[in-house]
Design a protein around this motif. Sequence first.
Motif, PDB file in Angstrom:
ATOM      1  N   UNK A  39      53.758  53.340  34.136  1.00  0.00           N
ATOM      2  CA  UNK A  39      54.076  52.169  34.745  1.00  0.00           C
ATOM      3  C   UNK A  39      52.772  52.448  36.039  1.00  0.00           C
ATOM      4  N   UNK A  40      52.038  53.526  35.673  1.00  0.00           N
ATOM      5  CA  UNK A  40      50.601  54.025  37.088  1.00  0.00           C
ATOM      6  C   UNK A  40      49.500  54.473  35.881  1.00  0.00           C
ATOM      7  N   UNK A  41      49.193  53.701  35.628  1.00  0.00           N
ATOM      8  CA  UNK A  41      47.600  53.382  34.815  1.00  0.00           C
ATOM      9  C   UNK A  41      46.320  53.775  35.678  1.00  0.00           C
ATOM     10  N   UNK A  42      46.729  53.154  37.354  1.00  0.00           N
ATOM     11  CA  UNK A  42      46.045  53.856  37.959  1.00  0.00           C
ATOM     12  C   UNK A  42      45.916  55.448  38.176  1.00  0.00           C
ATOM     13  N   UNK A  43      47.060  55.981  37.841  1.00  0.00           N
ATOM     14  CA  UNK A  43      47.004  57.404  37.512  1.00  0.00           C
ATOM     15  C   UNK A  43      45.893  58.330  36.543  1.00  0.00           C
ATOM     16  N   UNK A  44      45.715  57.652  35.212  1.00  0.00           N
ATOM     17  CA  UNK A  44      45.233  58.720  34.535  1.00  0.00           C
ATOM     18  C   UNK A  44      44.069  58.834  34.142  1.00  0.00           C
ATOM     19  N   UNK A  45      42.680  57.853  35.502  1.00  0.00           N
ATOM     20  CA  UNK A  45      41.436  58.950  35.567  1.00  0.00           C
ATOM     21  C   UNK A  45      41.519  59.573  36.382  1.00  0.00           C
ATOM     22  N   UNK A  46      40.791  60.489  36.749  1.00  0.00           N
ATOM     23  CA  UNK A  46      41.299  62.050  37.606  1.00  0.00           C
ATOM     24  C   UNK A  46      39.909  60.807  38.775  1.00  0.00           C
ATOM     25  N   UNK A  47      39.371  60.808  39.067  1.00  0.00           N
ATOM     26  CA  UNK A  47      37.908  59.722  40.285  1.00  0.00           C
ATOM     27  C   UNK A  47      39.033  58.771  40.880  1.00  0.00           C
ATOM     28  N   UNK A  48      38.280  58.211  41.992  1.00  0.00           N
ATOM     29  CA  UNK A  48      38.819  56.797  42.728  1.00  0.00           C
ATOM     30  C   UNK A  48      38.554  55.666  41.804  1.00  0.00           C
ATOM     31  N   UNK A  49      38.843  54.646  41.729  1.00  0.00           N
ATOM     32  CA  UNK A  49      38.960  53.747  41.395  1.00  0.00           C
ATOM     33  C   UNK A  49      39.037  52.478  42.839  1.00  0.00           C
ATOM     34  N   UNK A  50      38.483  51.524  42.752  1.00  0.00           N
ATOM     35  CA  UNK A  50      38.144  50.433  43.773  1.00  0.00           C
ATOM     36  C   UNK A  50      39.087  49.406  42.435  1.00  0.00           C
ATOM     37  N   UNK A  51      39.892  48.766  43.155  1.00  0.00           N
ATOM     38  CA  UNK A  51      40.342  47.334  42.860  1.00  0.00           C
ATOM     39  C   UNK A  51      39.900  46.729  43.359  1.00  0.00           C
ATOM     40  N   UNK A  52      40.159  45.383  42.505  1.00  0.00           N
ATOM     41  CA  UNK A  52      40.165  43.659  43.197  1.00  0.00           C
ATOM     42  C   UNK A  52      41.502  42.907  43.495  1.00  0.00           C
ATOM     43  N   UNK A  53      41.521  42.512  44.832  1.00  0.00           N
ATOM     44  CA  UNK A  53      42.905  41.999  44.441  1.00  0.00           C
ATOM     45  C   UNK A  53      42.068  40.506  44.704  1.00  0.00           C
ATOM     46  N   UNK A  54      42.344  39.181  43.743  1.00  0.00           N
ATOM     47  CA  UNK A  54      41.731  38.243  44.126  1.00  0.00           C
ATOM     48  C   UNK A  54      42.130  37.359  45.075  1.00  0.00           C
TER      49      UNK A  54
END
Length: 303
Positions: A39-54
Motif C-alpha cells: 500500500x506504500x509503493x513510494x516506500x520501497x526505494x530509499x531515495x526521494x521520488x518526485x511525483x506528478x499529479x496531472x
Amino acid sequence: MGEKSAVIFDIQKYSIHDGPGIRTVVFLKGCPLRCPWCANPESQLLEPKIVYFKDKCIGDLNCKKVCPKGAITVDKEGININEDKCTKCMLCVDNCYATALRVYGKNLSIDEIITKCMEDKIFYETSKGGVTLSGGEPLFQFEAAYEILKRLKSRDINTAIETTGYVSKENINKIMKYVDLFLFDIKAVDNDKHKSLTGVDNHKIHDNLRYLDEHNKNIIIRVPVIPSLNDSKEDMLNIIKLIKSLKNKYEVNLLPYHRLGLYKYEVLKKEYELKDITPPKDDQMNSILRMFEENDIECQIGG
C-alpha cells in the motif's frame, strides 16, 4: 562526523492502529521486499521520488522555468521529469503552487524526528501510547532506526516497530532492547511461495521470529490476507503451525487486502499487478479468524 539523519516519507500523528494508545508513526523509506499488494509503493526505494499529479496541474510551467538542469519537459500528458538529469534539488516542487508536483521522501535529522515525536508526549502519557517506526522496512535504515529508538527509550517513550523481519540477526539483537512491541509480518510459510510473492526467502524472517520468541519479546504477528495469493486453508494452517511452534503465545492480527494505495502506483507510473483481485469478503475473513481461534490463538481482524 555529520549529523545523523533518516529518509522518511511521512510522520503520522494520532494513530490508533499501530500499537497501543495514541501514537506517532514515523515512516522510513526503503524495503528489501517487493510485495505486489504494498500500500506504500513510494516506500520501497530509499531515495526521494518526485511525483506528478496531472489533475492538479494548472499549466503555468513554473517547474520547467526554475529547473536548473532542464530535466522537465511537457507533452499532452503533462509534466515529465528526466530522472537521469534530475538532481532532486526540489526547486520544481517548491515552485509548484498548485501542488501538482510533490516529493515522496525527505531527509530529516534524527534530532528533528525526535522533536516532532516529543510534541505529543502528553498524549502518549494519557493514553499509554508512544511512537511506532514503520515503512517500508524501518530496519532497512538500521543506524537511523536504532538511534531513533534509543533516544526515545532514553525519554521513557513506549516504542513499537512494524517489521518484515527480513534483517540480520545481529541487528535484531542490537535493537530489541529498545523496542517495546514488535509488529511482525508473516506473509507465507512456504519458502517458495514467499519468494515468489515478495522476492526474498523467509528463512531469515522465521529465524528472527524465533529469536525474539526465545528472548520473550512482546510480539503481535500480522498476517496480510491476499485473495488467491496466500489465503488458502493450507496457507493459514501453515501459519498456525509456525505460531504454535513458538514457546510463547502471541496475538495475531489478520489484515484484509485493500486497494487504498492504488493511486500511488498511478502517479509513480508503476504497474499494479493485483488489479483483478478484490478485497476478501467478511465471511471469508471470519472463517480464517475461526481457524486461529480454534487453535487457541488470540486473533482479530485488523489491528
